[in-house]
Scaffold this motif. Structure first.
Motif, PDB file in Angstrom:
ATOM      1  N   SER A   1      -2.508  -3.055   8.597  1.00 18.06           N
ATOM      2  CA  SER A   1      -3.035  -1.723   8.300  1.00 18.06           C
ATOM      3  C   SER A   1      -4.050  -1.335   9.367  1.00 18.06           C
ATOM      4  N   GLU A   2      -3.611  -0.491  10.296  1.00 18.61           N
ATOM      5  CA  GLU A   2      -4.488   0.013  11.380  1.00 18.61           C
ATOM      6  C   GLU A   2      -4.615   1.518  11.191  1.00 18.61           C
ATOM      7  N   TYR A   3      -3.733   2.277  11.866  1.00 15.69           N
ATOM      8  CA  TYR A   3      -3.638   3.734  11.654  1.00 15.69           C
ATOM      9  C   TYR A   3      -4.985   4.422  11.830  1.00 15.69           C
TER      10      TYR A   3
ATOM     11  N   ASN B   1     -10.707  -1.665   1.712  1.00 15.25           N
ATOM     12  CA  ASN B   1     -11.267  -2.747   0.882  1.00 15.25           C
ATOM     13  C   ASN B   1     -10.389  -3.997   0.904  1.00 15.25           C
TER      14      ASN B   1
ATOM     15  N   GLY C   1       0.814  -1.225   0.000  1.00 12.88           N
ATOM     16  CA  GLY C   1       0.000   0.000   0.000  1.00 12.88           C
ATOM     17  C   GLY C   1       0.844   1.270   0.000  1.00 12.88           C
TER      18      GLY C   1
ATOM     19  N   VAL D   1      -2.544  -1.168   3.404  1.00 13.07           N
ATOM     20  CA  VAL D   1      -3.594  -1.368   2.399  1.00 13.07           C
ATOM     21  C   VAL D   1      -4.878  -0.671   2.852  1.00 13.07           C
ATOM     22  N   GLY D   2      -5.715  -0.335   1.871  1.00 13.97           N
ATOM     23  CA  GLY D   2      -6.949   0.386   2.162  1.00 13.97           C
ATOM     24  C   GLY D   2      -8.021  -0.510   2.761  1.00 13.97           C
TER      25      GLY D   2
ATOM     26  N   TYR E   1      -7.280  11.063  11.386  1.00 17.72           N
ATOM     27  CA  TYR E   1      -6.238  11.896  10.793  1.00 17.72           C
ATOM     28  C   TYR E   1      -6.624  13.367  10.897  1.00 17.72           C
TER      29      TYR E   1
ATOM     30  N   LYS F   1     -10.818  -5.491  10.971  1.00 17.07           N
ATOM     31  CA  LYS F   1      -9.538  -5.262  11.651  1.00 17.07           C
ATOM     32  C   LYS F   1      -9.428  -6.143  12.910  1.00 17.07           C
TER      33      LYS F   1
ATOM     34  N   THR G   1      -0.965  -0.403 -10.498  1.00 21.51           N
ATOM     35  CA  THR G   1      -0.371   0.793  -9.876  1.00 21.51           C
ATOM     36  C   THR G   1       0.898   1.206 -10.613  1.00 21.51           C
TER      37      THR G   1
ATOM     38  N   THR H   1       1.774   3.406  -2.186  1.00 21.75           N
ATOM     39  CA  THR H   1       1.391   4.614  -2.930  1.00 21.75           C
ATOM     40  C   THR H   1       0.006   5.108  -2.537  1.00 21.75           C
ATOM     41  N   GLY H   2      -0.549   4.546  -1.475  1.00 23.13           N
ATOM     42  CA  GLY H   2      -1.889   4.951  -1.039  1.00 23.13           C
ATOM     43  C   GLY H   2      -1.849   6.221  -0.206  1.00 23.13           C
ATOM     44  N   LEU H   3      -3.009   6.573   0.343  1.00 21.59           N
ATOM     45  CA  LEU H   3      -3.155   7.835   1.082  1.00 21.59           C
ATOM     46  C   LEU H   3      -2.133   7.921   2.227  1.00 21.59           C
ATOM     47  N   VAL H   4      -2.161   6.956   3.125  1.00 20.67           N
ATOM     48  CA  VAL H   4      -1.231   7.035   4.259  1.00 20.67           C
ATOM     49  C   VAL H   4       0.118   6.395   3.912  1.00 20.67           C
TER      50      VAL H   4
ATOM     51  N   GLY I   1      -5.887   7.206  16.023  1.00 20.78           N
ATOM     52  CA  GLY I   1      -7.091   8.036  16.028  1.00 20.78           C
ATOM     53  C   GLY I   1      -7.304   8.645  14.650  1.00 20.78           C
TER      54      GLY I   1
ATOM     55  N   THR J   1       3.672  -3.955  -5.063  1.00 18.01           N
ATOM     56  CA  THR J   1       2.561  -3.230  -5.661  1.00 18.01           C
ATOM     57  C   THR J   1       2.070  -3.948  -6.911  1.00 18.01           C
TER      58      THR J   1
END
Ligand SMILES: NC(=O)c1ccc[n+]([C@@H]2O[C@H](COP(=O)([O-])OP(=O)(O)OC[C@H]3O[C@@H](n4cnc5c(N)ncnc54)[C@H](OP(=O)(O)O)[C@@H]3O)[C@@H](O)[C@H]2O)c1
Length: 327
Positions: free
Chosen positions: A112-114, A88, A11, A85-86, A156, A133, A42, A13-16, A154, A38
């Motif tokens: 992937s938590e965050y 999905n 993941g 990873v997102g 963002y 999760k 992508t 290149t994803g948001l986080v 928590g 990846t």
């Protein structure tokens, strides 16, 4: 305590994931190998990002998350896996974890938590958005040869679409800070404390966790940038956008619960957002203690003023993107 020397990121290149990579690369001298796994899609659609990663010395391993042979090959020689990873792909991590447990070199896995603490209280076990999760946590705790770290941040504190410091277009009633229209929708009475982490700090915390294995392995790490209220966020937005008052409305917690229930009934994809915002507004981010100091992160975090300044820029950029697409 085994050190992390070879890290593989899912993941990236994803948001986080982008923020995680930026901070990993800032500390690349501390690692022997930094690799990302990846998809071909992508590599084709984000070719500039991938080229930039390669230019920085990152190994780009191309494969499909659903192909066990691709994943086994990527794990060769890797000691630590970081997944970003997102939503999905959350459940897919159960297989990634099983394969990591089997792999001879891999000994540490960050799923992937965050986000929200999915084991905050007895109620947490029943929250719909937490279910996948929670299954991932159970899978990794059942492993024989794998340590884990769950990085709990928590919400963002960022202005990207749908995040807390954004206009939250389409779901404004669940909270909104619109720097262009100078309008806000605040939750409850506006004085509910919520603990935030900027995505910049998520990347920082993740790398500090990798560099402090004794404090991080087999731990739920609860970190944050700052704790604040909607009124304080609004005051900072007002101060940074000319100093005059914004038009402000409120959504009571009861109203938020009604919106949440209606969204689940209608199978509205925004239901997850409503639930998470209700959890945050009910105090679900207020941990008894935070772990920043355990990974030497106490004095390096973003402030509310930093977060608002960045959010104003991100919101303005988003507007430009929309205008560009329309013209
Ligand atoms: N705390 C908060 O406020 C907050 C907000 C949003 C998200 N989160 C959490 O942050 C974590 C990451 O979310 P995100 O929004 O950053 O993720 P994202 O940008 O939606 O996706 C991250 C990456 O997942 C991989 N991916 C997604 N779909 C895939 C597919 N079908 N096949 C293969 N790979 C796929 C891609 O990896 P490549 O880069 O390799 O293509 C993608 O870049 C999640 O656990 C989410 O719950 C928290």
């Amino acid at each position: 305590m085994a050190q992390c020397k070879s890290v593989l990121v899912f993941g990236a290149t994803g948001l986080v994931g982008t923020h995680i990579m930026r901070h990993l690369l800032a500390k690349k001298a501390r690692f022997d190998r930094i690799a990302v796994f990846t998809s071909r899609n992508t590599v084709e659609t984000k070719s500039e990002v991938v080229a930039q990663l390669k230019a920085e010395g990152v190994e780009v391993i191309c494969g499909e998350l659903t192909n066990a042979d691709d994943v086994k090959h990527a794990y060769e020689g890797i000691d630590t896996v970081v997944s970003a990873v997102g939503r999905n792909m959350i459940e897919r991590q159960i297989e990634l974890i099983r394969l990591a447990d089997e792999a001879t070199s891999v000994s540490w896995f960050f799923p992937s938590e965050y986000g929200t603490d999915i084991e905050f209280s007895s109620k947490s076990a029943h929250e719909v958005p937490h279910q996948k999760k929670l299954k991932v946590r159970a899978a990794i705790r059942g492993c024989q040869n794998l340590d884990y770290s769950f990085l709990v941040t928590g919400p963002y504190g960022d202005g990207d679409p749908g995040l807390y410091f954004s206009s939250n277009t389409g779901a404004e009633e669940a909270g909104s800070f619109d720097a262009t229209a100078r309008e806000a929708v605040l939750l409850g009475d506006g004085n509910v404390p919520i603990s935030f982490t900027t995505m910049n700090d998520v990347g920082k915390f993740l790398v500090l966790a990798l560099l402090h294995p004794a404090a991080s392995r087999n731990k739920v790490l609860k970190v944050n940038s700052f704790t604040t209220t909607d009124h304080e966020i609004l005051a900072e937005f007002e101060a940074q956008t000319g100093g005059t008052s914004w038009r402000t409305r409120y959504t009571s917690i009861d109203k938020l619960k009604d919106l949440e229930a209606a969204a689940w009934t209608a199978s509205n994809p925004l239901a997850t957002l409503f639930t998470l915002r209700r959890i945050w507004a009910e105090g679900g981010t207020l941990y008894r203690q935070r772990d920043n100091h355990n990974i030497d992160a106490e004095h390096v975090v973003d402030t509310l003023a930093d977060a608002v300044a960045a959010a104003i820029l991100v919101q303005a950029q988003g507007e430009k993107e929309v205008k560009r697409k329309l013209t």
